[in-house]
Design a protein around this motif. Structure first.
Motif, PDB file in Angstrom:
ATOM      1  N   VAL A 111     -66.905-139.386 -54.589  1.00 51.18           N
ATOM      2  CA  VAL A 111     -66.777-139.038 -53.116  1.00 51.18           C
ATOM      3  C   VAL A 111     -66.431-137.570 -52.953  1.00 51.18           C
ATOM      4  O   VAL A 111     -65.220-137.067 -53.083  1.00 51.18           O
ATOM      5  CB  VAL A 111     -66.045-140.085 -52.325  1.00 51.18           C
ATOM      6  N   HIS A 112     -67.244-136.890 -52.266  1.00 51.15           N
ATOM      7  CA  HIS A 112     -66.882-135.426 -51.988  1.00 51.15           C
ATOM      8  C   HIS A 112     -66.734-135.310 -50.463  1.00 51.15           C
ATOM      9  O   HIS A 112     -67.309-136.025 -49.473  1.00 51.15           O
ATOM     10  CB  HIS A 112     -68.375-134.614 -52.175  1.00 51.15           C
ATOM     11  N   TRP A 113     -65.653-134.560 -49.976  1.00 51.89           N
ATOM     12  CA  TRP A 113     -65.157-134.501 -48.628  1.00 51.89           C
ATOM     13  C   TRP A 113     -65.867-133.239 -47.905  1.00 51.89           C
ATOM     14  O   TRP A 113     -65.376-132.159 -48.085  1.00 51.89           O
ATOM     15  CB  TRP A 113     -63.677-134.402 -48.352  1.00 51.89           C
ATOM     16  N   HIS A 114     -67.054-133.412 -47.726  1.00 52.23           N
ATOM     17  CA  HIS A 114     -68.134-132.507 -47.261  1.00 52.23           C
ATOM     18  C   HIS A 114     -67.374-131.685 -46.014  1.00 52.23           C
ATOM     19  O   HIS A 114     -67.385-131.981 -45.084  1.00 52.23           O
ATOM     20  CB  HIS A 114     -69.509-132.742 -46.990  1.00 52.23           C
ATOM     21  N   GLY A 115     -67.323-130.250 -46.312  1.00 55.95           N
ATOM     22  CA  GLY A 115     -66.875-129.364 -45.308  1.00 55.95           C
ATOM     23  C   GLY A 115     -65.353-129.068 -45.544  1.00 55.95           C
ATOM     24  O   GLY A 115     -64.859-128.067 -44.914  1.00 55.95           O
ATOM     25  N   PHE A 149     -67.127-133.842 -39.984  1.00 51.66           N
ATOM     26  CA  PHE A 149     -67.598-133.667 -41.285  1.00 51.66           C
ATOM     27  C   PHE A 149     -68.047-134.984 -41.802  1.00 51.66           C
ATOM     28  O   PHE A 149     -68.133-136.077 -40.980  1.00 51.66           O
ATOM     29  CB  PHE A 149     -65.910-133.345 -42.062  1.00 51.66           C
ATOM     30  N   TRP A 150     -68.224-135.105 -43.144  1.00 46.41           N
ATOM     31  CA  TRP A 150     -68.624-136.557 -43.879  1.00 46.41           C
ATOM     32  C   TRP A 150     -68.134-136.455 -45.302  1.00 46.41           C
ATOM     33  O   TRP A 150     -67.818-135.508 -45.835  1.00 46.41           O
ATOM     34  CB  TRP A 150     -70.127-136.463 -43.356  1.00 46.41           C
ATOM     35  N   TYR A 151     -68.153-137.823 -45.615  1.00 48.37           N
ATOM     36  CA  TYR A 151     -68.044-137.807 -47.197  1.00 48.37           C
ATOM     37  C   TYR A 151     -69.407-138.658 -47.841  1.00 48.37           C
ATOM     38  O   TYR A 151     -69.913-139.511 -47.015  1.00 48.37           O
ATOM     39  CB  TYR A 151     -66.915-138.732 -47.354  1.00 48.37           C
ATOM     40  N   HIS A 152     -69.481-138.436 -49.029  1.00 50.46           N
ATOM     41  CA  HIS A 152     -70.740-138.855 -49.638  1.00 50.46           C
ATOM     42  C   HIS A 152     -70.508-138.658 -51.221  1.00 50.46           C
ATOM     43  O   HIS A 152     -69.990-138.077 -51.832  1.00 50.46           O
ATOM     44  CB  HIS A 152     -71.813-138.160 -49.128  1.00 50.46           C
ATOM     45  N   PRO A 153     -71.259-139.521 -51.817  1.00 54.03           N
ATOM     46  CA  PRO A 153     -71.373-139.452 -53.358  1.00 54.03           C
ATOM     47  C   PRO A 153     -71.977-138.080 -53.788  1.00 54.03           C
ATOM     48  O   PRO A 153     -72.800-137.573 -53.042  1.00 54.03           O
ATOM     49  CB  PRO A 153     -72.212-140.511 -53.730  1.00 54.03           C
ATOM     50  N   HIS A 154     -71.450-137.542 -54.877  1.00 53.47           N
ATOM     51  CA  HIS A 154     -71.912-136.289 -55.503  1.00 53.47           C
ATOM     52  C   HIS A 154     -71.945-136.449 -56.820  1.00 53.47           C
ATOM     53  O   HIS A 154     -71.717-135.742 -57.681  1.00 53.47           O
ATOM     54  CB  HIS A 154     -70.863-135.406 -55.076  1.00 53.47           C
ATOM     55  N   LEU A 155     -72.457-137.651 -57.475  1.00 48.50           N
ATOM     56  CA  LEU A 155     -72.458-137.731 -58.917  1.00 48.50           C
ATOM     57  C   LEU A 155     -73.963-137.242 -59.307  1.00 48.50           C
ATOM     58  O   LEU A 155     -74.707-137.522 -59.088  1.00 48.50           O
ATOM     59  CB  LEU A 155     -72.427-139.373 -59.323  1.00 48.50           C
ATOM     60  N   PHE A 418     -78.890-124.755 -47.767  1.00 45.60           N
ATOM     61  CA  PHE A 418     -78.072-124.309 -48.608  1.00 45.60           C
ATOM     62  C   PHE A 418     -76.778-124.516 -48.185  1.00 45.60           C
ATOM     63  O   PHE A 418     -76.303-124.057 -47.152  1.00 45.60           O
ATOM     64  CB  PHE A 418     -78.263-122.902 -48.823  1.00 45.60           C
ATOM     65  N   HIS A 419     -75.798-125.227 -49.166  1.00 43.95           N
ATOM     66  CA  HIS A 419     -74.431-125.466 -48.906  1.00 43.95           C
ATOM     67  C   HIS A 419     -73.404-125.098 -49.894  1.00 43.95           C
ATOM     68  O   HIS A 419     -73.914-124.858 -51.075  1.00 43.95           O
ATOM     69  CB  HIS A 419     -74.531-127.020 -49.109  1.00 43.95           C
ATOM     70  N   ILE A 420     -72.232-124.497 -49.428  1.00 43.56           N
ATOM     71  CA  ILE A 420     -71.110-124.041 -50.164  1.00 43.56           C
ATOM     72  C   ILE A 420     -69.899-124.899 -49.953  1.00 43.56           C
ATOM     73  O   ILE A 420     -69.450-124.912 -49.051  1.00 43.56           O
ATOM     74  CB  ILE A 420     -70.683-122.434 -49.932  1.00 43.56           C
ATOM     75  N   HIS A 421     -69.261-125.318 -51.300  1.00 44.23           N
ATOM     76  CA  HIS A 421     -68.259-126.189 -51.022  1.00 44.23           C
ATOM     77  C   HIS A 421     -67.013-125.188 -50.777  1.00 44.23           C
ATOM     78  O   HIS A 421     -66.991-123.813 -50.861  1.00 44.23           O
ATOM     79  CB  HIS A 421     -68.011-126.791 -52.422  1.00 44.23           C
ATOM     80  N   ASP A 422     -65.751-125.652 -50.377  1.00 46.87           N
ATOM     81  CA  ASP A 422     -64.641-124.833 -50.251  1.00 46.87           C
ATOM     82  C   ASP A 422     -64.315-124.231 -48.788  1.00 46.87           C
ATOM     83  O   ASP A 422     -63.327-123.954 -48.329  1.00 46.87           O
ATOM     84  CB  ASP A 422     -64.451-124.023 -51.410  1.00 46.87           C
ATOM     85  N   TYR A 472     -71.847-124.901 -55.275  1.00 46.05           N
ATOM     86  CA  TYR A 472     -73.023-124.714 -54.359  1.00 46.05           C
ATOM     87  C   TYR A 472     -74.151-124.904 -54.539  1.00 46.05           C
ATOM     88  O   TYR A 472     -74.573-125.370 -55.831  1.00 46.05           O
ATOM     89  CB  TYR A 472     -73.167-122.909 -54.196  1.00 46.05           C
ATOM     90  N   HIS A 473     -75.020-125.445 -53.684  1.00 49.71           N
ATOM     91  CA  HIS A 473     -76.138-126.129 -54.009  1.00 49.71           C
ATOM     92  C   HIS A 473     -77.314-126.539 -52.730  1.00 49.71           C
ATOM     93  O   HIS A 473     -76.880-126.444 -51.552  1.00 49.71           O
ATOM     94  CB  HIS A 473     -76.092-127.659 -54.661  1.00 49.71           C
ATOM     95  N   CYS A 474     -78.429-126.746 -53.089  1.00 47.59           N
ATOM     96  CA  CYS A 474     -79.269-127.089 -51.991  1.00 47.59           C
ATOM     97  C   CYS A 474     -78.883-128.473 -51.649  1.00 47.59           C
ATOM     98  O   CYS A 474     -78.640-129.461 -52.690  1.00 47.59           O
ATOM     99  CB  CYS A 474     -80.840-127.093 -52.493  1.00 47.59           C
ATOM    100  N   HIS A 475     -78.786-128.922 -50.475  1.00 47.47           N
ATOM    101  CA  HIS A 475     -78.453-130.219 -50.083  1.00 47.47           C
ATOM    102  C   HIS A 475     -79.415-131.084 -49.794  1.00 47.47           C
ATOM    103  O   HIS A 475     -79.251-132.459 -49.801  1.00 47.47           O
ATOM    104  CB  HIS A 475     -77.589-130.118 -48.763  1.00 47.47           C
ATOM    105  N   PHE A 476     -80.616-130.724 -50.302  1.00 46.46           N
ATOM    106  CA  PHE A 476     -81.776-131.917 -50.480  1.00 46.46           C
ATOM    107  C   PHE A 476     -81.230-132.661 -51.700  1.00 46.46           C
ATOM    108  O   PHE A 476     -81.279-131.893 -53.088  1.00 46.46           O
ATOM    109  CB  PHE A 476     -82.971-131.338 -50.666  1.00 46.46           C
TER     110      PHE A 476
HETATM  111 CU1  C2O Z   1     -72.379-132.628 -48.847  1.00 42.55          CU
HETATM  112 CU2  C2O Z   1     -72.057-130.675 -52.543  1.00 42.55          CU
HETATM  113  O1  C2O Z   1     -72.410-131.592 -50.751  1.00 42.55           O
END
Ligand code: C2O
Ligand code: CU
Length: 491
Positions: A111-115, A149-155, A418-422, A472-476
């Protein structure tokens, strides 16, 4: 609404939502272009996720089912016994929170705490795997500003599947600055969370877990959603939690509405718009004034997705197949709104100012790097800089406290998100022209149309590690699972 005392002694607000199905005939505008068609349409009351508050949050991800269409129920995932999605976690900036995430699936998850700006080991990315039956208990201080913000799986390799089944939830952060403003904030009444997704169904009504685009809209997991809203200013916290589809948001009468917040916090002032593009992973908070609408009248929040240029996710003309869908390249309703009497202390005016953000500029930058979207030809997966995701590969090394400008170059086949964590970043430029005023605030996801280069600036501070990477990743989620993801260390 009832207030229960939980075992832990903390107060948990339990919102009892009666999911009524309204079977009524209504006249609606299906066209989006002014001409009116008379249609029979059955609406279902929008599901509002229950709320968890306090500083200890217990989440359990499990399998469930939901009656989404006539016939078989659909196999789904939800947190805390919900049949799709999960509770909304309400946190205060500055609090030290602990979250206990129990995995009652037969599969692994994360579970990732997005943002959130938190240590990488608490981030819930692909490395913080929760085995079947196990509990993971991260703790961190909430350092982010008030926002959605949101939380979601990131496996890794399973993000699309687990998200599609319904795993996810909102996090609302509150802080004194936002709380001091005269904004709608009665959750479920004039402050409405909206998670936008669509799904394709197999003939047995199970979700198609591999398709790019859904054929049927689910708003908060509700098909053909409607809500009654008071005749006053109403706030929506809108999240695009799709696999790929972007939304060109607006209202059926093309009214002006006001963007007040981006992914990471309030804008300096409300931005008036009639359309907002929202790509996967992005959030936007808007105010819409229902104060001039007659009680008993109705309108729709819609996706005006007709006629977008190629590369806009969901603009492809086909109505079936992997890159087609019944919702592609059309205008469609996201939420039917019935206007009812105002509440007791309605918000009736728009605040003139919201925040005093001072954003990063080119003058602050201590290091720049370029990341190019590659691959994707002839059915092969997309990559960054010709490298597919490697679980043990570090793609970028960042010095603690540096202010970095990242330029993402996309001259390749399709648009991406495009999403960057942290970090929360500032979009500093788009090669195609200007950065829209409605995306001028703190962001953690940026839409990158085909043929554009986008530059963003962020400071990488507070948390360092020589071993635990951020993503960092494409959020698709299909692109991310397919390898359009990289890792960085801050040290
Ligand atoms: Cu919303 Cu790397 O995630
Ligand atoms: Cu992508």
């Amino acid at each position: 609404m009832t207030i229960n005392k939980a075992q832990t002694g903390k107060l948990i607000l339990v919102f009892t939502i009666v999911a009524t199905t309204l079977n009524c005939k209504k006249t609606i505008d299906n066209s989006g272009s002014g001409s009116t068609t008379t249609t029979d349409k059955t609406y279902n009351t929008l599901w509002i996720p229950p709320v968890l508050t306090g500083t200890t949050f217990n989440l359990t991800l499990g399998s469930s089912t939901k009656q989404l269409r006539t016939g078989n129920v659909t196999a789904t995932y939800g947190y805390n016994g919900n049949s799709f999605w999960g509770p909304t976690l309400i946190m205060n900036k500055g609090d030290n929170v602990q979250i206990n995430v129990t995995n009652s699936l037969a599969d692994q998850t994360t579970v990732h705490w997005h943002g959130f700006h938190i240590p990488a080991i608490m981030d819930g990315g692909p490395h913080q795997i929760i085995s079947a039956g196990a509990t993971w208990s991260p703790n961190f201080q909430v350092k982010n500003n008030a926002a959605t913000f949101w939380y979601h799986p990131h496996l890794h390799l399973k993000t699309q599947e687990q998200l599609t089944k319904g795993a996810g939830g909102f996090i609302i952060v509150k802080d004194p600055m936002e709380s001091a403003l005269a904004l709608p904030r009665t959750y479920g009444t004039d402050d409405i969370p909206l998670v936008l997704t669509s799904r394709r169904y197999n003939t047995d009504n199970s979700f198609d877990l591999t398709t790019t685009y859904g054929d049927y809209m689910l708003t908060n997991g509700t098909a053909n959603a409607e809500i009654s809203l008071p005749k006053q200013f109403v706030r929506f916290r809108i999240l695009n939690a799709e696999v790929e589809r972007a939304y060109n948001l607006g209202f059926s009468d093309n009214r002006t509405f006001y963007v007040i917040s981006n992914d990471g916090g309030l804008l300096n002032a409300p931005v008036p718009v009639t359309r907002v593009k929202l790509a996967v992973g992005e959030r936007v908070e808007i105010l819409v004034n229902l104060g001039s609408d007659a009680v008993g009248s109705n309108l729709d929040m819609k996706a005006f997705n007709t006629g977008q240029i190629f590369g806009f996710p969901g603009a492809e003309p086909a109505s079936s197949g992997n890159f087609g869908s019944l919702l592609n390249n059309i205008d469609f309703s996201l939420l039917h709104i019935n206007v009812v009497a105002p509440t007791e202390n309605p918000i009736t005016a728009l605040p003139a100012a919201l925040a005093n953000n001072v954003y990063w500029t080119n003058a602050d930058v201590t290091n720049s790097r370029t990341i190019t979207i590659t691959g994707g030809q002839a059915g092969s997966a997309f990559t960054f800089d010709n490298n597919t995701y490697g679980f043990t590969t570090i793609n970028q090394n960042i010095k603690l406290n540096s202010v970095e400008k990242w330029t993402i170059v996309n001259n390749n086949i399709f648009g991406h998100s495009f999403h960057i964590h942290d970090v929360q970043f500032k979009i500093i430029s788009r090669s195609s022209g200007s950065v829209a005023a409605y995306e001028s605030g703190w962001k953690d996801v940026v839409y990158i149309p085909l043929g554009e280069s986008v530059s963003v600036i962020a400071k990488y501070d507070d948390f360092s590690s020589g071993v635990n990477p951020y993503m960092y990743h494409c959020h698709f989620s299909n692109h991310e699972d397919g390898g359009l993801m990289g890792q960085f260390l801050v040290e």
